[in-house]
Structure formats: structure tokens, C-alpha cells
Design a protein around this motif. Sequence first.
Motif, PDB file in Angstrom:
ATOM      1  N   GLY C  41       0.967  -1.272  -0.171  1.00  0.00           N
ATOM      2  CA  GLY C  41      -0.138  -0.031  -0.129  1.00  0.00           C
ATOM      3  C   GLY C  41       0.796   1.438   0.199  1.00  0.00           C
ATOM      4  O   GLY C  41       1.915   0.920  -0.313  1.00  0.00           O
ATOM      5  N   GLY C  42      -0.167   2.273  -0.227  1.00  0.00           N
ATOM      6  CA  GLY C  42       0.213   3.777  -0.365  1.00  0.00           C
ATOM      7  C   GLY C  42       1.734   3.342   0.620  1.00  0.00           C
ATOM      8  O   GLY C  42       3.039   4.969   0.472  1.00  0.00           O
ATOM      9  N   VAL C  43       1.390   3.719   2.368  1.00  0.00           N
ATOM     10  CA  VAL C  43       3.193   3.732   3.397  1.00  0.00           C
ATOM     11  C   VAL C  43       3.857   2.172   3.296  1.00  0.00           C
ATOM     12  O   VAL C  43       4.607   2.722   4.504  1.00  0.00           O
ATOM     13  CB  VAL C  43       2.525   4.423   4.286  1.00  0.00           C
ATOM     14  N   SER C  44       3.769   1.687   2.514  1.00  0.00           N
ATOM     15  CA  SER C  44       4.505   0.480   2.394  1.00  0.00           C
ATOM     16  C   SER C  44       6.279   0.753   2.702  1.00  0.00           C
ATOM     17  O   SER C  44       6.630  -0.488   3.590  1.00  0.00           O
ATOM     18  CB  SER C  44       4.111  -0.531   1.383  1.00  0.00           C
ATOM     19  N   ALA C  45       6.390   1.953   2.269  1.00  0.00           N
ATOM     20  CA  ALA C  45       8.205   1.953   2.394  1.00  0.00           C
ATOM     21  C   ALA C  45       8.357   2.005   3.675  1.00  0.00           C
ATOM     22  O   ALA C  45       9.708   1.456   4.585  1.00  0.00           O
ATOM     23  CB  ALA C  45       8.328   3.299   1.697  1.00  0.00           C
ATOM     24  N   ASN C  46       7.721   2.461   5.093  1.00  0.00           N
ATOM     25  CA  ASN C  46       7.581   2.874   6.538  1.00  0.00           C
ATOM     26  C   ASN C  46       7.605   1.269   6.734  1.00  0.00           C
ATOM     27  O   ASN C  46       8.678   1.250   7.959  1.00  0.00           O
ATOM     28  CB  ASN C  46       6.937   3.750   6.961  1.00  0.00           C
ATOM     29  N   ASP C  78      -0.240  -5.575   7.732  1.00  0.00           N
ATOM     30  CA  ASP C  78      -1.599  -4.921   8.189  1.00  0.00           C
ATOM     31  C   ASP C  78      -2.545  -3.680   6.699  1.00  0.00           C
ATOM     32  O   ASP C  78      -3.602  -3.135   6.827  1.00  0.00           O
ATOM     33  CB  ASP C  78      -1.805  -3.564   9.100  1.00  0.00           C
ATOM     34  N   GLU C  79      -1.753  -3.611   5.936  1.00  0.00           N
ATOM     35  CA  GLU C  79      -1.878  -2.498   4.949  1.00  0.00           C
ATOM     36  C   GLU C  79      -2.495  -1.814   4.703  1.00  0.00           C
ATOM     37  O   GLU C  79      -3.602  -0.710   4.314  1.00  0.00           O
ATOM     38  CB  GLU C  79      -2.751  -3.542   3.789  1.00  0.00           C
ATOM     39  N   CYS C  80      -2.550  -0.299   6.207  1.00  0.00           N
ATOM     40  CA  CYS C  80      -2.488   0.380   6.462  1.00  0.00           C
ATOM     41  C   CYS C  80      -4.313   0.630   6.495  1.00  0.00           C
ATOM     42  O   CYS C  80      -4.098   1.817   6.609  1.00  0.00           O
ATOM     43  CB  CYS C  80      -1.459   1.766   5.787  1.00  0.00           C
ATOM     44  N   LYS C  81      -4.935   0.030   6.973  1.00  0.00           N
ATOM     45  CA  LYS C  81      -6.689  -0.894   6.299  1.00  0.00           C
ATOM     46  C   LYS C  81      -7.075  -1.142   8.156  1.00  0.00           C
ATOM     47  O   LYS C  81      -6.273  -2.505   8.548  1.00  0.00           O
ATOM     48  CB  LYS C  81      -7.740  -1.043   5.537  1.00  0.00           C
ATOM     49  N   PRO C  82      -7.779  -0.151   8.918  1.00  0.00           N
ATOM     50  CA  PRO C  82      -8.209  -0.439  10.340  1.00  0.00           C
ATOM     51  C   PRO C  82      -8.668  -2.344   9.761  1.00  0.00           C
ATOM     52  O   PRO C  82      -8.504  -3.256  10.967  1.00  0.00           O
ATOM     53  CB  PRO C  82      -9.504  -0.132  10.010  1.00  0.00           C
ATOM     54  N   LEU C 230      -1.053  10.889   5.627  1.00  0.00           N
ATOM     55  CA  LEU C 230       0.639  10.177   5.333  1.00  0.00           C
ATOM     56  C   LEU C 230       0.219  10.741   4.055  1.00  0.00           C
ATOM     57  O   LEU C 230      -0.177  11.447   3.006  1.00  0.00           O
ATOM     58  CB  LEU C 230      -0.836   9.097   5.157  1.00  0.00           C
ATOM     59  N   THR C 231       1.584  10.121   3.653  1.00  0.00           N
ATOM     60  CA  THR C 231       2.579  10.350   2.126  1.00  0.00           C
ATOM     61  C   THR C 231       1.734  10.233   0.889  1.00  0.00           C
ATOM     62  O   THR C 231       1.581  11.255   0.395  1.00  0.00           O
ATOM     63  CB  THR C 231       3.231   9.609   2.101  1.00  0.00           C
ATOM     64  N   PRO C 232       0.437   9.178   0.453  1.00  0.00           N
ATOM     65  CA  PRO C 232       0.133   9.609  -0.284  1.00  0.00           C
ATOM     66  C   PRO C 232      -0.706  10.902  -0.808  1.00  0.00           C
ATOM     67  O   PRO C 232      -0.892  10.901  -1.827  1.00  0.00           O
ATOM     68  CB  PRO C 232      -0.307   7.985  -0.571  1.00  0.00           C
ATOM     69  N   ILE C 233      -1.035  10.884   0.170  1.00  0.00           N
ATOM     70  CA  ILE C 233      -1.898  12.344  -0.106  1.00  0.00           C
ATOM     71  C   ILE C 233      -1.535  13.366  -0.469  1.00  0.00           C
ATOM     72  O   ILE C 233      -2.550  14.367  -0.802  1.00  0.00           O
ATOM     73  CB  ILE C 233      -3.455  12.404   1.120  1.00  0.00           C
ATOM     74  N   GLY C 234      -0.598  13.545   0.920  1.00  0.00           N
ATOM     75  CA  GLY C 234       0.407  14.505   0.764  1.00  0.00           C
ATOM     76  C   GLY C 234       0.950  15.000  -0.572  1.00  0.00           C
ATOM     77  O   GLY C 234       0.560  16.264  -0.639  1.00  0.00           O
ATOM     78  N   VAL C 235       1.074  13.416  -0.717  1.00  0.00           N
ATOM     79  CA  VAL C 235       1.767  13.739  -2.504  1.00  0.00           C
ATOM     80  C   VAL C 235       1.362  14.337  -3.646  1.00  0.00           C
ATOM     81  O   VAL C 235       1.097  15.253  -4.530  1.00  0.00           O
ATOM     82  CB  VAL C 235       2.858  12.328  -2.973  1.00  0.00           C
ATOM     83  N   ILE C 256       4.538  12.763   6.286  1.00  0.00           N
ATOM     84  CA  ILE C 256       4.839  12.887   5.381  1.00  0.00           C
ATOM     85  C   ILE C 256       6.442  12.399   4.878  1.00  0.00           C
ATOM     86  O   ILE C 256       6.805  12.864   4.197  1.00  0.00           O
ATOM     87  CB  ILE C 256       4.557  13.966   4.581  1.00  0.00           C
ATOM     88  N   MET C 257       6.579  12.428   6.507  1.00  0.00           N
ATOM     89  CA  MET C 257       8.576  12.330   6.410  1.00  0.00           C
ATOM     90  C   MET C 257       8.769  10.659   5.662  1.00  0.00           C
ATOM     91  O   MET C 257       9.131   9.743   6.939  1.00  0.00           O
ATOM     92  CB  MET C 257       8.696  12.008   7.405  1.00  0.00           C
ATOM     93  N   SER C 258       9.050  10.644   4.631  1.00  0.00           N
ATOM     94  CA  SER C 258       9.355   8.876   4.379  1.00  0.00           C
ATOM     95  C   SER C 258      10.062   9.731   2.344  1.00  0.00           C
ATOM     96  O   SER C 258       9.555  10.827   2.031  1.00  0.00           O
ATOM     97  CB  SER C 258       8.402   8.488   3.871  1.00  0.00           C
ATOM     98  N   ASP C 259      10.982   8.774   2.321  1.00  0.00           N
ATOM     99  CA  ASP C 259      11.375   8.731   1.234  1.00  0.00           C
ATOM    100  C   ASP C 259       9.994   8.851  -0.238  1.00  0.00           C
ATOM    101  O   ASP C 259      10.461  10.087  -1.397  1.00  0.00           O
ATOM    102  CB  ASP C 259      12.495   8.022   0.300  1.00  0.00           C
ATOM    103  N   ALA C 260       9.021   8.452  -0.111  1.00  0.00           N
ATOM    104  CA  ALA C 260       8.675   8.137  -0.910  1.00  0.00           C
ATOM    105  C   ALA C 260       7.023   9.386  -1.596  1.00  0.00           C
ATOM    106  O   ALA C 260       6.943  10.135  -2.888  1.00  0.00           O
ATOM    107  CB  ALA C 260       7.174   6.994  -0.820  1.00  0.00           C
ATOM    108  N   PHE C 261       7.601  11.044  -0.597  1.00  0.00           N
ATOM    109  CA  PHE C 261       7.084  11.274  -0.534  1.00  0.00           C
ATOM    110  C   PHE C 261       7.912  12.301  -1.539  1.00  0.00           C
ATOM    111  O   PHE C 261       7.398  13.277  -2.584  1.00  0.00           O
ATOM    112  CB  PHE C 261       6.818  12.774   0.348  1.00  0.00           C
TER     113      PHE C 261
END
Lengths: 306, 384, 390
Positions: C41-46, C78-82, C230-235, C256-261
Motif C-alpha cells: 500500500g501507499g505507506v509500505s516503504a515505512n 496490516d495494509e494501513c487499513k483498520p 499520510l504520504t500518498p495524499i500529501g503527494v 509525510i516524512m518518507s522518501d516516497a514523498f
Amino acid sequence: MDAGLLGQFVANGMMLGMMYALVAVGFTLFFGVLDVIKFSHGDVLMVGTFAGFSAYLGLSAMGIDNVFVQLVGILVVAVCSMAFLGAVIARYLVLPLKSAPPLNILLITLMLGTVLREAVRLFFPDGSNPKPFPYLLPTDTWSFGSFTLRADSVILLLGGLLVIVGVHVLINKTKMGLAMRAVAQDEETAKCMGINFNMIVLLTFALGSGVAAFAGVMNGLYYNEINFSMGLLLGVIGFSAAIIGGLGNIYGAILGGFLFAALQTVGAVALPFSSAYKDVFAFAVVIALMVWRPTGLIAEKSSERV
Amino acid sequence: MTDKSKDMLIGLTAIVLGSVFLITFIAIESQVGILALIGMTAIAVVVSARMGISKRISEAFSSNEALMNGTVIVALLVVTVWFREDHFPLLMIATVMLYLTACLGLNIQFGYTGVVNFSGAAFFGVGCYTAAVLNQHTAIPHLMVVVLGGVAAALVGSILILPVLRTRGHYAAVVTIAFGILFKTFLEVNDTLGGPQGLKVPGMEVLGWNFNSNIEIGDEIELSFYLNYVAIGLILSVLAFALTRRVERSWVGLSLDAVRLDETVAACFGINIRRWKITAFTLGNVLVGMAGAVFAMMLGFIAPTNFAFGDSLILVSIVLLGGMGSPWGTVVAAGLVILLPEKLQAIQEYRFLLYAIVVILILLFRPQGLLPRGLRAYVPGWRG
Amino acid sequence: MSVLRKSTVSAIALAMVLTVGSGLAEAKDKVKVGFIGPLTGGVSANGIGGRNSADLAVQLRNADANAKYEYEMVALDDECKPNVGVQVATKAASDKHIIGGVTHYCSAVAIGAVDIYNKFGLPVIVWAAVLPDITYGNKHKEVHRVNGTMINQNDVAADFVAGLGYRNWVIIHDTTDYGKGHNKYFSEALAKSGGKILATFGVTSEQQDFTAELTKAKALNPDVIYFGGLTPIGVRIRSQMEKLGIAAEFQGTSGIMSDAFITGLGPLAEGTLAFREGAPVDKLPGGKFFVQKYKEQGYPESPEAYGPFAFAAMNLLLDTIEEVGPNRKKVRKVLNKTSDRDSIVGKISFDDHGQNTVAAITKYVVQDGKWVVWEDSEYASGKRMLVGMK
């Protein structure tokens, strides 16, 4: 609300409408020719976009930096590969099931869409993450007060318009288009007239899928981001748009596409709730429209043998 | 040995073997073991089909229905008791039962009546959210909440009745798909129902017996609390199964089948199409909603992403895989679809992909499903 | 018939042998620990960075001859999904062999899963989720956290950015508890620092198109657009800001602190501000050690911002298991009493809610395609100017 703001929303709505219209045209073509709803259309769009993306990566790796060449390369690769994929799907999955109950075909194409989506998610490197799509269009903007017109929006709109006009010309002014319309009207008589039914079906699917790939690349260029699930919602929206306009009718499909975009934009702007309700609003209206006109706004003239 | 007792013996043996298979399947942890077991079972099934044994088994089942059904229930109880202390296997078994109930509901909708419903997950979700809201804010007894979950699903379904009645074929499909997406999006953007964060669901409590606490007998034995949910799931699915059978065999079922097979002809014969479609749709939704309510209480937490379009597709596929209109087929399919990906860890990631491919293959080569529905028996005891 | 019986019997026999066999194997020294994070998912890098870091801790421990047990890490996605998070949390917690867990990057997931850990009695240490309610919203003794909460982060952020001279803010946040939490704490902190909030917009975490919100924001002419999410929306928001011609400073949070941003935005990311608790990696007490060992182990992905916390959390868990043995209740008791334990991120002490206090908040700015500590950047020294600054 001032004119500039309104203009902004209108411009945005036109963009969305163009994309939806392109997808809806594909649905309508397939239905017209074979009486099938190919639900994997949205995911074919997504695969096309990823194919274009890979082309971009390939071109960059080869050191070709000319933006124009990259753009053309992406488009060519996406459209051609999806035309091919569409034809393959038609040949092996749809044609054999021509006589099966429509529910089966619907399900098979839905599942096919899932296969495409999951395949990209699993097998494309880092597929489950959204990918940044390159900024290949000029990013100039012209501001008229609070209304900012982006150069890329204009280019995309014009491109989409060209494609639609092109499809229209193809269907109405060429021999192949004539054959397609004949097959859509009456399969058996068309065969009697010497039209190669299978070939026409393959060509129709190729055409529809190619158009979808173009829409996908447009989407990528507009949002500068692609991800593996972008096809699902676009597919459902395109399908709803085609239905609103009446299946089998290209102009209905285009109308449906723009209508849906208009609904979404109105929902985003006019509703007092957050703009996220726009999808809820748009789909609710679609359902209501279906109640009012069960076979679409431009109704399908069909007869049913009892 | 008389024919009748031979039949009974065959049927009973089949059930015993089935439950042994189920127990070993759930208990094995190593991947190699699972693959070996599946391979051997597949071979056994094919061989028995070739040798005509499966025909004998289905005959045995149909001639001694009451006994066979009873034995299956006992077998399930045995399997449950075997795993009394392990949480996860019991969770899986309960999930299978609840999905079975929901799919039986969907079966009534399009297996019997031909009403396409691609928003099954949305109605499941209605049941879940009803349970969540009622449990948290009111003191309504939880058994009542389960029923209310079904009622709520039926009420929400009534929004769709008009569109479903007026449309046919593809258009009907689009209406239900649009509704499914609408429902999920609505849940996500609306904060009163928890928004994307979802809702916590207090566990079930019946007459003071808290379903969420482990049952402790003495100091040594601690039975998993999921046993409670398996019990409720079993009751629900047995009820749903019995209901489906009764409906199928009554004149109601006859009318539903007529509506599915040819609407125009059925209307000519005086069958009220609208009434039967509404009945089937509502009845199906009630079952789906009730299953949803129990599911929510079992999981303790629900979020809108549980009820996406993909989940509706899973429900539809289970019905199709098992054979449209075939309750036993739905049972087998539900078990396969839910248990297989959980056990084959290696394919966990690929499960949607493999799953979609399997459905495509089935639709291409065996569209009638695993256990196709037989011909209607007009003479008692006679089976086609 | 006899063929059928034979093959079934042998299948059962084989199955039983394998079950017993694997059971015997576990009676030895192996202990299982769990790791849960967004691996897809979008924040998988973290998530992957955290998983690698936790795995590093396990590998180093297994290579240590003095360790009493052999550890196996079970990594779940956990795919960042509750709802997926709750599912995998149930899976981990209901497995009797897993003694403890290092869990969750996404706050939205963690807040749903804490009840599961309490239900099954699995002691866990959170490694990156910052929502305060995860530890303070309940009395669950099983839940601990090594990283800080978003309250500090937003206090410092409001103070600092207002101090730079900006006046007006538009807040965009996602509608999960994470985004809502950021909105709440930042708005409170900003009120104290004297900034003005012109408008607040909530967006869904899957949203693609922000033209509606951004057009309305543009009409208000803010100095800064604050994004809690999180990062995907920030981008997406940052790039659509550009397309609409909004000339405002973009301020984000640790999300948003990730290289993906930076990879997602390219040159557009330049000048973005963000804040994170904990000192930058090289200034941590065990930072250099961690970076070196991580490189040696050869993980292809970067540990990202919260990798050190995951490492510290896993180490703490392993230390505790070494102390009291593989028993969930005992591990939980000892973890609750953790006080002044050394780790690579500094001293760890859990308060009565299992929360560690992390004093330092570091300010970051994107410079030349990298997250640079503010004090070290050319923006601080005045060589470069943020948007809207004179």
C-alpha cells in the motif's frame, strides 16, 4: 461564487467528463457488437496505463529525454498493447461464451478484471504502491483572476475530443465502421452479407481497448499518479455513464460520461457537506435515473423474443 | 444388508471421512502437509467420481435426508469440540458459517429468482453497522439485535426494490453495483458512523453470558470464547439452510423458479412477478443482515473497507462456485473459499488472483458449479 | 471402495505424522514474536523499513551465543487499513505461540487493534503510531509505545512555523482518527501561538481529486497549507496545489516524512516542512550503530524515519523475554515496569499508560531531494527562502 471559481470547476468537470466518456464509448462499442458487458474494461485501462508507464521507464533508461518522443512512445505502446489485449480477451474469453447466460459473461469479465488488477499489484515491481507518472505535458498556467487554466488540461481535452471525433468518423464513414454497425444490428444477416464476424468482433474490442488505454494515459498525465486500483472505479463510472446514455449508442455514452462528471462536480460544489459526498450523490442520481428510464436516457430499441 | 441401510452406511461413511478431512485440514500447520492433503483428497474425489461412488453418496443423501442432515450437524459439533481450545480455527469455522448464511440468502435471490445482487457486502455491512450502533448505544438484548440487523438490511434493500424491479439484466447489475459503491463511500465520508476509522462493536451477551470471555472449567481447561460464536453461527446457518430447503420445495420456490426461467411466460401463467421478486430480495437480505450482525459482534471491530465491491464479488462467486440454487454446493464452496487461503499461507498474497482464475475456469468449463442443483423432485423420494 | 479407504488412511497417517512432527519441533528453544506494519500500500516503504529494523534486532539476537532462546519473527501486513489490521492482530494474538509483538505504523489501525491485544492478552509495543489515544485512551496493560505522541509534535510545529512569521493557515486532514487527531492538536497549539485558521477540510484517505477543496482554499489566500495525514495524499495535494497555482508554504507532519514523498513530487517537494519526534538518526545514542548494522545485514530498503524505533521496540521485547521466559503474562508485567532502559533511541520508561516520553522533536525541511534537519539547512541560515518569506 465568482465566475473564476465557477470556471475552475467547469474546466475540471470537462476533464473528468472526457475521461469517463472515453471509457463509456468502449463499453457501448462492446455491447453494441456482442451484447456483452465487458466489465474488465476499467482494468484494461489500468494495464494500458502501466504499459505506458513501463514504456516511459524504458525510454528514459535508454537515454531518450525528449518529452515529445516520450509522450508519443507512451501513447503508442499503451494503445497498441491494449488493442492486442482486448482482441485476445475477445477471442478466448468472450466469443466462446457468446451463448451463455449474460450473468456468466458478466461474472467472467468481472473476475478477469480482478485477475488483471491483482496481476499488476503482485507482479509489477512495487505494484501495490501508487506510482508517480511523469510530467510530460507543459505545465504553463494562465490565470484569469481566480481562474487558472492549465495548459495540460487544454491539451488533454483537445486530445480526447480528437479521439472521440476519430472514433465517430471511423464508425460512420469507413467500411470497417459499416461492418461494425452491421454486426451490431443483426449478427446473422451480417454474416450472410459476407462480413467476417469474428474479425469484426476482434477489431471492435481492439478499438475499444485502445481508446481506454488512451483515457488511462490521460488520467495518468492529469493526476501524475497511477495505481493498480484506478481501473475499478473508472470502470464502474464508465459503465454507469454508458448505461445512462443507453447501451449501444455512442452519443449516449459520451453524453453519459459528461453527465456523470457534471453530477460529481455539482455534488462537490453545491452540497453543503464535504466534497467527498460527490460520489454518493452521483451514484444515487444514477440509480434514480435508472428507475425513471430503465433502459437509459437514449433508450435502447430492442425486441424480445418470447 | 438392505438397500436402505446400505445407503445410510455409505452416507454416514462419507460424512465421517469428510469431518476427519476437515479436522486434519484445519489442524495441520506445515505447508507441505497441507499440499499433500489437498493433493490426496483431490485424487480421492476424482477417483470416486469415476467409480460412481459420488453418485451413490448423493443418492444416499437424498433418500435419507433427515438422518444425513442430523449427522452433518453432529459432525460439525465434533469438529468444533476438537478445536475447543484454539482461537483461530474456531474463528475460521464461525466465519464459514456466517458467510454460508449470507450466501444462502444470496442464493434465494439469484439462485432461485434470478435477481442479480452485486451489493451483498453492502447488506452484510448494514447488518454489521446495525449491531455496532445498537450494541453501543442501546440496551436491546443482543439476540434481538441480530434479528434487527436482518430487518435493517431488508429496509435498506427496499430502497433498491424499485430500481431492481424496473430493470433487467445488465441494467439491474449496474444498479446493484452502484448501490454497493454508494454504500461504502457513504460510510467512509460520514463521520456519525465512524467514518473510515470504523466502529468498535461490543461483544455479544445473552442472558448475562458474555460471549467474549473464555470459558474456564477448573484451572486446566480454558475453552476459547469463539465457541460461543460458532454455536450461534451453527444455529443461524442451520436455520438458513432449513429455510432455503423449505422455500425451494414449496410452491413459493416453484414460483421463484418460474420467475427466473422466463418472466414473460410466468406472468402469462398468473404469477405475480413483482411480488415474488420483492419477496426473494427481502428474504435474502434478511439472512445476509443477520449474518452480518453476528459477524460484527464476533470481530469486535468493523470498518467500511470490509464491505467493498470485492467482497460482494466473493459472495456472488461462492454461490456460483457451489452451483446456483444448490444449498449443499454453497456449503462446500463457502468452506473452500474461506478455509483454503487461510491455510495455504504461501498463497495468501495471491489469493484474490488465484481465486478469480478459478472462477473463470469454472465458468468456462463447468458453469453449473461444484454440486449442481438437481432436477426438481415432483414425486416424494424421487431424485433426478 | 478399498482403494478409497487406503488412500484416505494414508493421507490421515501422513497428516498426523506431520502434525506431531511439527509439534515436537516447537517444544525446543524457539520463541515466536510478531511484527505488524503496512507492508503493502501507499505507506509500505515505512512498514518495510520498520520490518527490516525489527528483523535486524532478531537476527542480531539469534547471532548472540548468550541468548537463551532462538527467535522467529512473524511479520504480518496490516495494509494501513483498520479492518485488515484487526484481522491480522486477531491472527497474531490468537496464536498461542506468539509471545509478544511490535506493532503498527498507522494510527488508524492501531486504535482499532488495541482492544484485540487486550482481549487475548498479547503484550505489544507500538513502534510508530502517534495518536495519543492508543495509549491514553484506554487502560489496557498490554499496550506500550516507544515513540512519542502527536501532541508534542504539533506543539513544536505550531510554535516554530508561527515564529517564522506566517499568519494564516488552511488545514487539510484525512478523516481517520490519525488525521483528526492532528487537526485537533494542531488547531489547539496554533491558537496558542497566535496563528489564524481560515478553513479546515476533511478528506478521505483514498481521495484522488482535491480540486474542490484546493479551489476553495485558494480563494481564501492562506500563507500555509497544513496537512495532517499520510504520504500518498500529501503527494497528491502538493502536486495539485501547484496545478491550481496556489502559492503557499506546505507544512506536514511525521506522516509525510518518507522518501516516497520526495520521489513522488520531484522538485515540487522542495521547501516542505515536517516534524518528527526523536532526534535524527545520527544524533541518537545508538544511531550510528544501528545504521552500520542495518547496512551490513544488506536490506535493500531504507529503514525510513521510524526504523530505529522498531529496532528499539523489538530489542526491548526480546530482552524481556530473555529475562522472564516465553510467557505472555510475565512479559507484560515486566514491560509495564520498564524504567530507564537503555536503547538506541535513548532511555525508555513507560508511564502508567505504557507511554514512553520522547523529549526531542526534530524539525525537517526538504532540501535538494532530501529531508534535512532544519538547523543544518540553508533555509535556517538564510541562503534559501521558504515560500512567502521575505
